[in-house]
Design an enzyme around this catalytic site. Structure first.
Site, PDB file in Angstrom:
ATOM      1  CB  CYS A 127      -1.095   1.332  -6.948  1.00 22.83           C
ATOM      2  SG  CYS A 127      -0.063   2.750  -6.997  1.00 22.83           S
ATOM      3  CG  HIS A 239      -1.365   3.333 -11.812  1.00 26.80           C
ATOM      4  ND1 HIS A 239      -1.735   4.710 -11.896  1.00 26.80           N
ATOM      5  CD2 HIS A 239      -0.715   3.035 -10.392  1.00 26.80           C
ATOM      6  CE1 HIS A 239      -1.379   5.311 -10.745  1.00 26.80           C
ATOM      7  NE2 HIS A 239      -0.827   4.383  -9.940  1.00 26.80           N
TER       8      HIS A 239
HETATM    9  N1  LIG Z   1      -3.109   6.808  -4.269  1.00 25.79           N
HETATM   10  C1  LIG Z   1      -2.445   5.535  -4.554  1.00 25.79           C
HETATM   11  O1  LIG Z   1      -2.957   5.063  -5.883  1.00 25.79           O
HETATM   12  C2  LIG Z   1      -1.993   4.662  -3.630  1.00 25.79           C
HETATM   13  C3  LIG Z   1      -1.785   3.440  -3.945  1.00 25.79           C
HETATM   14  C4  LIG Z   1      -1.019   2.594  -3.056  1.00 25.79           C
HETATM   15  C5  LIG Z   1      -0.528   3.132  -2.103  1.00 25.79           C
HETATM   16  N2  LIG Z   1      -0.727   4.294  -1.714  1.00 25.79           N
HETATM   17  C6  LIG Z   1       0.132   4.953  -0.369  1.00 25.79           C
HETATM   18  O2  LIG Z   1      -1.119   5.235   0.353  1.00 25.79           O
HETATM   19  C7  LIG Z   1      -0.848   6.313   1.283  1.00 25.79           C
HETATM   20  C8  LIG Z   1      -1.962   7.347   1.180  1.00 25.79           C
HETATM   21  O3  LIG Z   1      -1.994   7.681  -0.168  1.00 25.79           O
HETATM   22  P1  LIG Z   1      -3.119   8.737  -0.763  1.00 25.79           P
HETATM   23  O4  LIG Z   1      -2.883   8.646  -2.250  1.00 25.79           O
HETATM   24  O5  LIG Z   1      -4.393   8.194  -0.170  1.00 25.79           O
HETATM   25  O6  LIG Z   1      -2.719  10.147  -0.196  1.00 25.79           O
HETATM   26  P2  LIG Z   1      -3.623  11.600   0.071  1.00 25.79           P
HETATM   27  O7  LIG Z   1      -4.730  11.313  -0.855  1.00 25.79           O
HETATM   28  O8  LIG Z   1      -2.765  12.608  -0.064  1.00 25.79           O
HETATM   29  O9  LIG Z   1      -4.071  11.241   1.553  1.00 25.79           O
HETATM   30  C9  LIG Z   1      -3.017  11.493   2.745  1.00 25.79           C
HETATM   31  C10 LIG Z   1      -3.860  11.267   3.998  1.00 25.79           C
HETATM   32  O10 LIG Z   1      -2.840  11.361   5.071  1.00 25.79           O
HETATM   33  C11 LIG Z   1      -3.346  12.048   5.917  1.00 25.79           C
HETATM   34  N3  LIG Z   1      -2.531  12.787   6.932  1.00 25.79           N
HETATM   35  C12 LIG Z   1      -1.610  13.856   6.363  1.00 25.79           C
HETATM   36  N4  LIG Z   1      -0.814  14.213   7.467  1.00 25.79           N
HETATM   37  C13 LIG Z   1      -1.574  13.430   8.583  1.00 25.79           C
HETATM   38  C14 LIG Z   1      -1.063  13.633   9.795  1.00 25.79           C
HETATM   39  N5  LIG Z   1      -0.006  14.444  10.462  1.00 25.79           N
HETATM   40  N6  LIG Z   1      -1.607  12.675  10.710  1.00 25.79           N
HETATM   41  C15 LIG Z   1      -2.553  11.768  10.226  1.00 25.79           C
HETATM   42  N7  LIG Z   1      -3.196  12.045   9.204  1.00 25.79           N
HETATM   43  C16 LIG Z   1      -2.345  12.543   8.189  1.00 25.79           C
HETATM   44  C17 LIG Z   1      -4.378  13.082   5.102  1.00 25.79           C
HETATM   45  O11 LIG Z   1      -5.213  13.987   6.214  1.00 25.79           O
HETATM   46  P3  LIG Z   1      -5.668  15.397   5.718  1.00 25.79           P
HETATM   47  O12 LIG Z   1      -6.682  15.111   4.796  1.00 25.79           O
HETATM   48  O13 LIG Z   1      -6.307  15.979   6.888  1.00 25.79           O
HETATM   49  O14 LIG Z   1      -4.764  16.053   5.337  1.00 25.79           O
HETATM   50  C18 LIG Z   1      -5.080  12.075   4.054  1.00 25.79           C
HETATM   51  O15 LIG Z   1      -6.105  11.699   4.796  1.00 25.79           O
HETATM   52  C19 LIG Z   1       0.483   6.751   0.768  1.00 25.79           C
HETATM   53  O16 LIG Z   1       1.492   6.079   1.553  1.00 25.79           O
HETATM   54  C20 LIG Z   1       0.550   6.302  -0.731  1.00 25.79           C
HETATM   55  O17 LIG Z   1       1.982   5.939  -0.975  1.00 25.79           O
HETATM   56  C21 LIG Z   1      -1.356   5.215  -2.672  1.00 25.79           C
END
Ligand SMILES: NC(=O)c1ccc[n+]([C@@H]2O[C@H](COP(=O)([O-])OP(=O)(O)OC[C@H]3O[C@@H](n4cnc5c(N)ncnc54)[C@H](OP(=O)(O)O)[C@@H]3O)[C@@H](O)[C@H]2O)c1
Length: 329
Positions: A127, A239
């Site tokens: 991002c 950001h």
């Molecule tokens: N946030 C940003 O601005 C952003 C931008 C670009 C890319 N990303 C990338 O996108 C990805 C997700 O980020 P996020 O911010 O959305 O993270 P997040 O809010 O922490 O969400 C993580 C997700 O992964 C799931 N998860 C965790 N353990 C799992 C498992 N064993 N099997 C299946 N699902 C599982 C969680 O489910 P539960 O709710 O059940 O724990 C939740 O749905 C990351 O790789 C991050 O680097 C994020």
């Protein structure tokens, strides 16, 4: 298309589902929500739609045309091969495949034309790399960018939903006159700034800084010299980036304004600049504080703001999915 969302309960996953529905790309009947065993059986409400969350397993990708992964790298590494083996197209938000030379790294406003029938697996950039490339690529094509110096001001939502909750709790605690403490960040985040995003590497850079540089080089041009300092700030969503570019060719501010005003997913900020809270909900990168760099005759300074849950996240994933749909149809 039947679409599975892995990480449906997370920050990016929920944003992806909302955008799929709002843009009419999929109906709720076409969306399967998968997450960790912790969320299995729970319900997820997005706008007026209610989904039942299932546990992600290796065998639940059959009948899926596309799977969007919004999970940390280790979870993507574990389940992406199963989704590909089931014949689905895959778009991964994590960093796991981004620098793999066999996997196209897509920043939709820059290189969406790399979505072809040949590839089943796509990664989108992070991002920061995505909004920076959205602005830098058109400037590079017109004036030649030789060097980029980047300083980021990253919201806590970029670290996932648990980090947002931790930030809220830290702020509440400080407001109640307790000493600043943290359970989630390298230092307390409430009313503070932290010049560390991700672990440090041997060369002193952080992992986030490494990713920004490597992803920009892969998508825009490996010849551009790039430095980055990534800083976490106590902002919930959005950001900001202070960007300094050194150009090969002479330019005028009017020419740059003209170019950026017609660039894809770029908007010039009204009233000099944008702030994070003003850009939440937009897929665009807002550019302000555009001015000549007094330290270099071909230098230019810019201030960028974007919604990190959309640009470089949900919006990128959905635009890649739409491009896949277009080449398949
Ligand atoms: N946030 C940003 O601005 C952003 C931008 C670009 C890319 N990303 C990338 O996108 C990805 C997700 O980020 P996020 O911010 O959305 O993270 P997040 O809010 O922490 O969400 C993580 C997700 O992964 C799931 N998860 C965790 N353990 C799992 C498992 N064993 N099997 C299946 N699902 C599982 C969680 O489910 P539960 O709710 O059940 O724990 C939740 O749905 C990351 O790789 C991050 O680097 C994020």
């Amino acid at each position: 298309m039947q679409i599975a969302i892995v990480g449906a309960t997370g920050n990016v996953g929920r944003s992806v589902i909302q955008m799929l529905l709002q843009k009419g790309i999929a109906s709720d009947q076409q969306i399967k929500c998968l997450a960790s065993p912790r969320s299995a059986g729970s319900t997820l409400s997005i706008d007026q739609h209610v989904f039942t969350v299932q546990e992600a397993r290796h065998d639940n990708f059959s009948h899926c045309d596309a799977v969007l992964f919004n999970t940390e790298s280790d979870i993507s590494a574990e389940y992406v091969p199963a989704a590909l083996a089931a014949g689905a197209f895959v778009v991964d938000s994590s960093s796991h495949y981004r620098l793999d030379p066999q996997v196209p790294l897509i920043i939709p406003p820059v290189n969406i034309d790399q979505v072809t029938r040949q590839h089943k697996l796509y990664a989108h950039a992070n991002c920061l790399a995505s909004p920076i490339a959205t602005v830098m690529a058109p400037l590079h094509r017109a004036f030649g960018v030789v060097r980029a110096s980047i300083c980021t001001y990253q919201s806590v939502s970029g670290a996932g939903k648990a980090a947002m909750d931790a930030c809220r709790q830290e702020m509440q605690s400080v407001l109640e006159n307790h000493p600043a403490q943290t359970t989630r960040f390298p230092r307390p985040i409430a009313f503070n700034v932290i010049p560390q995003v991700g672990d440090f590497r041997d060369d002193g850079s952080s992992y986030e800084e490494f990713k920004i540089i490597a992803e920009l080089k892969k998508v825009v041009d490996a010849q551009i010299a790039i430095s980055a300092t990534a800083v976490r700030v106590p902002v919930m969503v959005g950001h900001s980036i202070a960007l300094q570019l050194e150009l090969t060719n002479p330019y005028s501010i009017a020419e740059v304004q003209q170019l950026l005003s017609s660039a894809r997913n770029v908007q010039l900020s009204a009233h000099h600049y944008s702030t994070p809270i003003e850009v939440v909900g937009s897929d665009d990168v807002f550019v302000g504080r555009l001015r000549q760099d007094p330290s270099h005759p071909h230098g230019i300074l810019l201030w960028l703001c974007s919604d990190n849950l959309r640009r470089g996240a949900a919006a990128d994933a959905i635009e890649i999915l739409a491009a896949i749909k277009a080449v398949v149809d």
